[in-house]
Design an enzyme around this catalytic site. Structure first.
Site, PDB file in Angstrom:
ATOM      1  N   SER A 297       0.763  -1.164   0.020  1.00 46.33           N
ATOM      2  CA  SER A 297       0.055   0.063   0.195  1.00 46.33           C
ATOM      3  C   SER A 297       0.837   1.182  -0.204  1.00 46.33           C
ATOM      4  O   SER A 297       1.951   1.252   0.524  1.00 46.33           O
ATOM      5  CB  SER A 297      -1.039  -0.042   1.366  1.00 46.33           C
ATOM      6  N   ASP A 298       0.372   2.318  -0.518  1.00 41.87           N
ATOM      7  CA  ASP A 298       1.047   3.581  -0.244  1.00 41.87           C
ATOM      8  C   ASP A 298       0.829   3.913   1.129  1.00 41.87           C
ATOM      9  O   ASP A 298      -0.037   3.307   1.823  1.00 41.87           O
ATOM     10  CB  ASP A 298       0.477   4.713  -1.368  1.00 41.87           C
ATOM     11  N   TRP A 299       1.566   4.747   1.641  1.00 40.26           N
ATOM     12  CA  TRP A 299       1.567   4.957   3.194  1.00 40.26           C
ATOM     13  C   TRP A 299       0.119   5.754   3.778  1.00 40.26           C
ATOM     14  O   TRP A 299       0.105   6.623   3.373  1.00 40.26           O
ATOM     15  CB  TRP A 299       2.796   5.930   3.597  1.00 40.26           C
TER      16      TRP A 299
END
Ligand SMILES: *[C@@H]1O[C@H](CO)[C@@H](O)[C@H](O)[C@H]1NC(C)=O
Ligand SMILES: *[C@@H]1O[C@H](CO)[C@@H](O)[C@H](O)[C@H]1NC(C)=O
Ligand SMILES: *[C@@H]1O[C@H](CO)[C@@H](O)[C@H](O)[C@H]1NC(C)=O
Ligand SMILES: *[C@@H]1O[C@H](CO)[C@@H](O)[C@H](O)[C@H]1NC(C)=O
Ligand SMILES: *[C@@H]1O[C@H](CO)[C@@H](O)[C@H](O)[C@H]1NC(C)=O
Ligand SMILES: *[C@@H]1O[C@H](CO)[C@@H](O)[C@H](O)[C@H]1NC(C)=O
Ligand SMILES: *[C@@H]1O[C@H](CO)[C@@H](O)[C@H](O)[C@H]1NC(C)=O
Ligand SMILES: *[C@@H]1O[C@H](CO)[C@@H](O)[C@H](O)[C@H]1NC(C)=O
Ligand SMILES: *[C@@H]1O[C@H](CO)[C@@H](O)[C@H](O)[C@H]1NC(C)=O
Ligand SMILES: *[C@@H]1O[C@H](CO)[C@@H](O)[C@H](O)[C@H]1NC(C)=O
Length: 810
Positions: A297-299
């Site tokens: 995932s992106d952060w």
């Protein structure tokens, strides 16, 4: 997978199907559904098909041995350990997977970013993606990737969070375009593939990001009020053909290069969050492209547990984050994964596949033997998860503050110069011929006065990178002014400089000269862009255009150099006293040296525009969606109605005049093209419209990557100095291709260095995908029947050699 899990995935999964088809139904752990405001017209979009289950990795394409080792590791893990393997934890790096000492697994260190190992000391800052694209140089792309990979490895980071193909550059204004390469998917695809090959050759995992249609920063994440979402993130709504021919295209190259990891994006696609959209993750990425690595995932981009896992997400990063009211160590994954397996909601085999996907590239790249430890200094520099946030001890051993730069400064200097684009050069302005008096103007010329470790938008100081997670922490920066002074000293020249833009714009420049008019005036302009914000205009920052007008009104040899995130409108380009324009983009730490090499002719400029410069900022289509004044939860919708018409595809489709077209750039020499020849790669082969069915390999059907035609052309240096030409091949599909097919599309390029009078044969290989359109009915790449026109030239509007081929007769 159990039936209940499947139902859970469908109903609870935040695919738009669930959202749109079941208004009012409660959603999974992620968020509460609220019916869209009546004002939203869903049009033909508004739904992302459900694609389940998530395919298991097979290790196909050369990772079979790595996969076997990964499976062996998985067989030794407890359920709690398995949950930890897929969930980030606060620690020394920007992303961390905890060690399992019992099994000799040292954990994983994930680090930003696409142009440098950012959270590090004694590391290099390379040219940004936009500069790399402007080089049009495959070897440079590979070598930069390799050098960055070496630095990540030596700092103990197994995973590099880059390169970037999302944003692609749909909009000229998008804040992160400079981290990626070019709005042309072919050029970006080549850059992705070469960069990934370089990074992974160094034994470091590359992460292709952000998947997918991540084309603006505004409202990329949902807005929260008191712990609930008040407005969902923007939804990128795009049709299937546009998805394939523009946005998915370079990710296909990334998967073809066997990229280890793909980072899913913050925003939604057709109403469904990037990190839990089963159509893009399970469907496009893992099935159609045969991706064998893991989706991270992106952060903070994870909005659900089981639903995201079923939709194809394999790793939650950073695993709990303050922003969304979650504490470090709490995550939609982590303990929730253990609980979901224990209560039968999540089939353990899916969890196993997540870990197999994470660990296969680790073994395939040999990271299980002799990989350096995380440099302990990393922990001290990490402001994202500082020691105060740690929930567990980290075993930080080995030398601290390792200098990993090697001889990369030389490479960066060379690459910065090779990427500069000469847009105008009149009255013999460049190269400079030992001028005895030089005047330097602009706040971009000199040093940053407020500290420059991570670049920020300070008024004073040269720009060599943009801002946010994709920036670099400079150990030094060679400014244009300091490099010019050093070079001018060889000629015992006078160097005078004025760095205050406000003052320059307001002054009568004629009053400044001491003792007489200089031979040349160098004006330095800068344009900032950063993560989390889109650009608000396309002009240079800090009244740069006024600075040029002011200087040019008094100096008949004004040379403008831009350090910019990308597109600038350059309204003064036709000013008779502006004799030369050089677009230097973001060249990295050797900025001034790279520039001086080009200004003085030690290096002949060979960069070409990786985008179009329009006559007027209002000429660009597809602006980011920024003007939502309503408060409905679903109101942020971005319709990609321009479809395939972005950048030059748009300007060409509408015959719009531009200032400098895609692919354009000048040289200190001249080149000529001749003798185009196109031939079938296999003379006897019959070419079918659709690709022959073959087993999917990383990158998709291998038939798409087969060369069907080779095109040759002779390029000759007709000038007086050595230089590099960039011949470009554009394909025009016949009218049998569906409506909306671009007038011409880049499908080949090369960079050839030639001595004066010498010529060379350039060979372009046209693969099946290059000659096809995406057919939404058959869900295949199809070669249209009839004559395909091939044009080779030195830009998208300077086409000189033509040929036709007919792979599939009408
Ligand atoms: C988005 O919706 C369009 C229109 O229905 C469809 O063509 C496309 O395949 C969808 N894409 C995704 C990823 O859901
Ligand atoms: C993945 O493999 C497991 C066995 O390891 C099997 O039970 C499961 O059905 C497979 N999943 C898919 C989607 O094929
Ligand atoms: C958020 O909570 C605070 C404190 O409970 C309350 O005063 C405020 O009105 C709430 N805001 C909204 C938009 O609900
Ligand atoms: C499970 O997920 C929720 C978010 O829905 C989070 O608040 C909670 O802390 C998580 N539990 C664990 C053990 O991580
Ligand atoms: C199973 O556990 C997950 C994760 O904690 C939770 O979201 C879900 O509601 C649970 N399901 C049942 C049927 O208990
Ligand atoms: C700490 O790291 C060192 C060197 O990598 C290793 O020898 C040692 O076993 C590790 N200790 C623990 C507790 O993991
Ligand atoms: C720049 O020039 C303007 C106008 O003369 C002045 O107001 C400003 O203080 C100057 N800035 C610096 C840093 O000297
Ligand atoms: C160009 O520069 C000269 C000074 O060298 C000046 O006299 C002239 O007005 C300038 N031209 C324009 C169009 O500003
Ligand atoms: C650019 O376009 C806008 C809107 O069409 C127009 O108002 C403006 O005058 C144009 N600027 C130039 C420099 O042509
Ligand atoms: C653009 O120009 C071409 C060639 O002159 C012409 O065939 C085409 O119809 C024009 N397109 C538009 C949108 O004006």
């Amino acid at each position: 997978m159990t039936l209940s899990a499947l139902i859970g995935g469908l109903l609870l999964g935040s695919t738009a199907k669930a959202q749109w088809n079941a208004p009012g139904s409660s959603q999974d752990e992620g968020f509460t559904y609220v019916q869209p405001a009546d004002t939203i017209i869903l049009g033909q979009y508004g739904q992302s098909p459900a694609v389940y289950p998530s395919p298991n990795a097979t290790g196909s394409g050369g990772w079979e041995a790595g996969l076997a080792k990964a499976k062996d590791l998985v067989s030794k893990l407890t359920l709690e350990e398995k949950a930890l393997m897929v969930t980030g934890y606060p620690g020394p790096c920007v992303g961390n997977i905890l060690a399992i000492p019992r099994l000799g697994f040292p954990g994983l260190c994930l680090q930003d970013g696409p142009l440098s190992i950012r959270v590090a000391d004694y590391a290099s800052v390379f040219a940004a993606g936009v500069s790399v694209a402007a080089s049009w140089d495959r070897t440079l792309m590979y070598e930069r990737g390799l050098a960055m990979g070496e630095e990540f490895r030596d700092k103990g980071s197994q995973i590099l969070l880059g390169p970037v193909a999302g944003p692609l550059g749909r909009s000229a204004y998008a804040g992160r375009n400079w981290e990626g390469f070019s709005p042309d998917p072919y050029l970006t695809g080549v850059a992705m593939e070469e960069t990934i090959n370089g990074i992974q050759k160094a034994g470091v995992q590359a992460t292709a990001k952000h998947f997918i249609a991540n084309e603006q920063e505004t409202q990329r994440n949902p807005s929260w009020v008191n712990g609930t979402i008040s407005q969902e993130a923007v939804s990128a709504n795009l049709d299937d053909r546009t998805m394939h021919e523009l946005y998915l295209w370079p990710f296909a190259n990334a998967v073809h290069a066997k990229v280890a990891s793909v980072m899913c994006s913050y925003q939604r696609i057709n109403g469904s969050y990037g990190c839990q959209n089963s159509k893009v993750l399970n469907g496009l990425l893992k099935t159609e492209l045969g991706f064998q690595g893991y989706v991270m995932s992106d952060w903070g981009g994870t909005h659900a547990g089981v639903a995201a896992i079923e939709a194809g997400l394999d790793m939650d990063m950073p695993g709990g984050q303050g922003t969304y009211g979650m504490r470090w160590g709490t995550s939609f994954f982590g303990g929730n994964v253990t609980a979901a397996v224990n209560n039968g909601t999540l089939d353990e085999s899916r969890l196993d596949d997540m870990i197999v996907r994470i660990m296969t590239p680790y073994y395939a790249l040999g990271q299980d033997s002799d990989f350096p430890t995380v440099d302990p200094s990393t922990a001290d520099l990490n402001t994202f998860s500082p020691r105060s946030t740690w929930l567990t001890e980290f075993n930080l051993t080995g030398e601290s503050s390792r200098d990993v730069r090697g001889d990369h400064a030389d490479l960066i200097r060379e690459q910065g110069a090779a990427a500069m684009v000469l847009l105008k050069n009149e009255k013999g302005a460049l190269p400079l011929k030992a001028p005895k008096s030089i005047a330097v103007f602009g706040n971009d010329a000199g040093d940053i006065v407020s500290g420059f470790y991570n670049q920020k938008n300070y008024e004073y100081g040269t720009l060599s990178a943009g801002g946010g997670s994709g920036t670099g922490r400079f150990t030094y920066i060679v400014t244009p002014l300091e490099a010019i002074k050093a070079r001018a000293a060889q000629d015992k020249a006078l160097v005078q400089y004025w760095l205050n833009n406000t003052e320059i714009a307001a002054s009568d420049i004629n009053t400044l000269w001491v003792p007489k008019r200089p031979d040349v005036c160098l004006v330095f302009l800068k344009t900032w862009a950063e993560e989390a914000a889109d650009r608000t205009h396309l002009e240079s920052d800090w009244h740069g255009d006024d600075v040029v007008e002011s200087v040019a009104s008094a100096c008949s040899n004004t040379i403008v150099i831009t350090h910019s995130a990308g597109i600038n409108t350059l309204p003064w380009a036709d000013h008779p006293n502006v004799t030369a324009i050089l677009a230097a983009h973001y060249p990295g730490q050797e900025s001034g040296n790279s520039l001086v090499d080009v200004l003085y002719g030690d290096v002949n400029p060979s960069g070409r525009l990786p985008y179009t410069i329009a006559l007027n900022g209002s000429d660009y289509n597809a602006p980011p969606t920024t003007a939502i004044s309503t408060t409905g939860v679903e109101d942020w919708q971005s319709w990609f109605d321009e479809k395939l018409e972005i950048d030059y595809r748009y300007f060409d489709a509408h015959n719009i005049s531009v200032r400098y077209e895609f692919g354009f750039g000048l040289s200190y020499t001249t080149f000529a093209l001749s003798d185009i020849q196109a031939a079938k790669a296999d003379e006897k082969a019959t070419i079918s419209a659709a690709p022959p069915a073959q087993e999917i390999q990383p990158g998709g059907n291998p038939a798409l990557w087969e060369t069907l035609y080779t095109v040759e052309v002779t390029v000759r240096n007709t000038g007086k100095v050595k230089g590099a030409a960039v011949p470009q091949l554009y394909v025009t599909l016949p009218e049998s291709a569906p409506a909306g097919t671009p007038v011409r599309q880049l499908r080949g390029f090369d960079k050839v260095s030639l001595k004066p009078g010498r010529s060379d044969t350039v060979n372009f290989q046209l693969m099946r995908r290059d000659l096809s359109y995406w057919d939404i009915v058959s869900q295949e790449w199809v070669i249209p029947s009839g004559e395909i026109k091939l044009s080779v030239g030195f830009s998208s509007r300077d086409l000189q050699q033509f040929a036709t081929i007919t792979p599939v007769s009408a």
